[in-house]
Design a protein around this motif. Sequence first.
Motif, PDB file in Angstrom:
ATOM      1  N   TYR A  31       0.816  -1.217   0.000  1.00  0.00           N
ATOM      2  CA  TYR A  31       0.000   0.000   0.000  1.00  0.00           C
ATOM      3  C   TYR A  31       0.853   1.273   0.000  1.00  0.00           C
ATOM      4  N   PRO A  32       1.905   1.374   0.841  1.00  0.00           N
ATOM      5  CA  PRO A  32       2.724   2.597   0.796  1.00  0.00           C
ATOM      6  C   PRO A  32       3.337   2.849  -0.588  1.00  0.00           C
ATOM      7  N   ARG A  33       3.640   1.802  -1.297  1.00  0.00           N
ATOM      8  CA  ARG A  33       4.183   1.952  -2.657  1.00  0.00           C
ATOM      9  C   ARG A  33       3.125   2.556  -3.591  1.00  0.00           C
ATOM     10  N   LEU A  34       1.883   2.139  -3.421  1.00  0.00           N
ATOM     11  CA  LEU A  34       0.795   2.720  -4.218  1.00  0.00           C
ATOM     12  C   LEU A  34       0.645   4.206  -3.918  1.00  0.00           C
ATOM     13  N   VAL A  35       0.664   4.556  -2.641  1.00  0.00           N
ATOM     14  CA  VAL A  35       0.504   5.947  -2.219  1.00  0.00           C
ATOM     15  C   VAL A  35       1.604   6.813  -2.827  1.00  0.00           C
ATOM     16  N   ALA A  36       2.837   6.304  -2.808  1.00  0.00           N
ATOM     17  CA  ALA A  36       3.967   7.072  -3.331  1.00  0.00           C
ATOM     18  C   ALA A  36       3.923   7.200  -4.854  1.00  0.00           C
ATOM     19  N   ALA A  37       3.503   6.156  -5.536  1.00  0.00           N
ATOM     20  CA  ALA A  37       3.586   6.124  -7.001  1.00  0.00           C
ATOM     21  C   ALA A  37       2.387   6.730  -7.719  1.00  0.00           C
ATOM     22  N   LEU A  38       1.218   6.658  -7.113  1.00  0.00           N
ATOM     23  CA  LEU A  38      -0.004   7.054  -7.818  1.00  0.00           C
ATOM     24  C   LEU A  38      -0.569   8.366  -7.295  1.00  0.00           C
ATOM     25  N   THR A  39      -0.012   9.446  -7.761  1.00  0.00           N
ATOM     26  CA  THR A  39      -0.568  10.754  -7.416  1.00  0.00           C
ATOM     27  C   THR A  39      -1.716  11.059  -8.374  1.00  0.00           C
ATOM     28  N   ALA A  40      -2.540  11.995  -8.003  1.00  0.00           N
ATOM     29  CA  ALA A  40      -3.635  12.408  -8.893  1.00  0.00           C
ATOM     30  C   ALA A  40      -3.065  12.953 -10.206  1.00  0.00           C
ATOM     31  N   ASP A  41      -1.972  13.697 -10.128  1.00  0.00           N
ATOM     32  CA  ASP A  41      -1.362  14.250 -11.341  1.00  0.00           C
ATOM     33  C   ASP A  41      -0.837  13.152 -12.256  1.00  0.00           C
ATOM     34  N   ARG A  42      -0.238  12.119 -11.673  1.00  0.00           N
ATOM     35  CA  ARG A  42       0.290  11.031 -12.497  1.00  0.00           C
ATOM     36  C   ARG A  42      -0.845  10.269 -13.187  1.00  0.00           C
ATOM     37  N   LYS A  44      -3.831  11.491 -13.951  1.00  0.00           N
ATOM     38  CA  LYS A  44      -4.372  12.365 -15.002  1.00  0.00           C
ATOM     39  C   LYS A  44      -3.459  12.332 -16.231  1.00  0.00           C
ATOM     40  N   ALA A  45      -2.153  12.408 -16.024  1.00  0.00           N
ATOM     41  CA  ALA A  45      -1.205  12.378 -17.146  1.00  0.00           C
ATOM     42  C   ALA A  45      -1.263  11.038 -17.873  1.00  0.00           C
ATOM     43  N   HIS A  46      -1.440   9.958 -17.138  1.00  0.00           N
ATOM     44  CA  HIS A  46      -1.501   8.628 -17.747  1.00  0.00           C
ATOM     45  C   HIS A  46      -2.691   8.522 -18.712  1.00  0.00           C
ATOM     46  N   PHE A  47      -3.815   9.092 -18.345  1.00  0.00           N
ATOM     47  CA  PHE A  47      -5.003   9.030 -19.197  1.00  0.00           C
ATOM     48  C   PHE A  47      -4.995  10.089 -20.297  1.00  0.00           C
ATOM     49  N   GLY A  48      -4.159  11.097 -20.158  1.00  0.00           N
ATOM     50  CA  GLY A  48      -4.032  12.122 -21.195  1.00  0.00           C
ATOM     51  C   GLY A  48      -5.353  12.790 -21.517  1.00  0.00           C
ATOM     52  N   PRO A  49      -5.639  13.001 -22.800  1.00  0.00           N
ATOM     53  CA  PRO A  49      -6.843  13.740 -23.195  1.00  0.00           C
ATOM     54  C   PRO A  49      -8.151  12.993 -22.927  1.00  0.00           C
ATOM     55  N   LEU A  50      -8.062  11.752 -22.511  1.00  0.00           N
ATOM     56  CA  LEU A  50      -9.270  10.993 -22.193  1.00  0.00           C
ATOM     57  C   LEU A  50     -10.017  11.612 -21.011  1.00  0.00           C
ATOM     58  N   VAL A  51      -9.277  12.198 -20.070  1.00  0.00           N
ATOM     59  CA  VAL A  51      -9.883  12.829 -18.887  1.00  0.00           C
ATOM     60  C   VAL A  51      -9.859  14.338 -19.088  1.00  0.00           C
ATOM     61  N   GLN A  52     -11.032  14.930 -19.241  1.00  0.00           N
ATOM     62  CA  GLN A  52     -11.150  16.362 -19.530  1.00  0.00           C
ATOM     63  C   GLN A  52     -11.173  17.228 -18.273  1.00  0.00           C
ATOM     64  N   GLY A  53     -11.477  16.640 -17.122  1.00  0.00           N
ATOM     65  CA  GLY A  53     -11.588  17.420 -15.887  1.00  0.00           C
ATOM     66  C   GLY A  53     -10.534  17.035 -14.866  1.00  0.00           C
ATOM     67  N   ALA A  54     -10.831  17.347 -13.628  1.00  0.00           N
ATOM     68  CA  ALA A  54      -9.914  17.092 -12.520  1.00  0.00           C
ATOM     69  C   ALA A  54      -9.875  15.616 -12.150  1.00  0.00           C
ATOM     70  N   VAL A  55      -8.770  15.227 -11.550  1.00  0.00           N
ATOM     71  CA  VAL A  55      -8.624  13.902 -10.942  1.00  0.00           C
ATOM     72  C   VAL A  55      -8.365  14.130  -9.462  1.00  0.00           C
ATOM     73  N   VAL A  56      -9.173  13.486  -8.620  1.00  0.00           N
ATOM     74  CA  VAL A  56      -9.031  13.604  -7.165  1.00  0.00           C
ATOM     75  C   VAL A  56      -8.736  12.224  -6.609  1.00  0.00           C
ATOM     76  N   ARG A  57      -7.756  12.152  -5.700  1.00  0.00           N
ATOM     77  CA  ARG A  57      -7.380  10.879  -5.077  1.00  0.00           C
ATOM     78  C   ARG A  57      -7.854  10.845  -3.625  1.00  0.00           C
ATOM     79  N   TYR A  58      -8.435   9.716  -3.249  1.00  0.00           N
ATOM     80  CA  TYR A  58      -8.831   9.470  -1.870  1.00  0.00           C
ATOM     81  C   TYR A  58      -8.055   8.256  -1.372  1.00  0.00           C
ATOM     82  N   GLU A  59      -7.493   8.377  -0.186  1.00  0.00           N
ATOM     83  CA  GLU A  59      -6.726   7.284   0.406  1.00  0.00           C
ATOM     84  C   GLU A  59      -7.601   6.489   1.366  1.00  0.00           C
ATOM     85  N   LEU A  60      -7.519   5.166   1.263  1.00  0.00           N
ATOM     86  CA  LEU A  60      -8.275   4.262   2.125  1.00  0.00           C
ATOM     87  C   LEU A  60      -7.287   3.257   2.734  1.00  0.00           C
ATOM     88  N   PRO A  61      -6.449   3.710   3.679  1.00  0.00           N
ATOM     89  CA  PRO A  61      -5.407   2.836   4.210  1.00  0.00           C
ATOM     90  C   PRO A  61      -5.945   1.585   4.903  1.00  0.00           C
TER      91      PRO A  61
END
Length: 101
Positions: A31-42, A44-61
Amino acid sequence: MTQLRAIAHGRTGDKGNTSNISVIARDAADYPRLVAALTADRVKAHFGPLVQGAVVRYELPQLGALNFVLEGALAGGVTRSLALDAHGKCLSSLLLEIDLE
């Protein structure tokens, strides 16, 4: 390099033009590896133009999971989209292709 799918699995849901993707660690120790690697910005960048709006991340430890809400990701939503996957069910598989270092 390892793909995210080696340490996690995903689930996808939708509401209108919004996609909701959960990434769940297969082992709580990752889980800590997921938290470190998967930011909302990353994500959003991974999906590129497919996502037109904001990406929000919620943590569920307590579940070893992250939940991402992707606004404007479904080409208008099920009743408006001509996409083959109007519900966006394949988006979790696409997210699991992210490479981890």
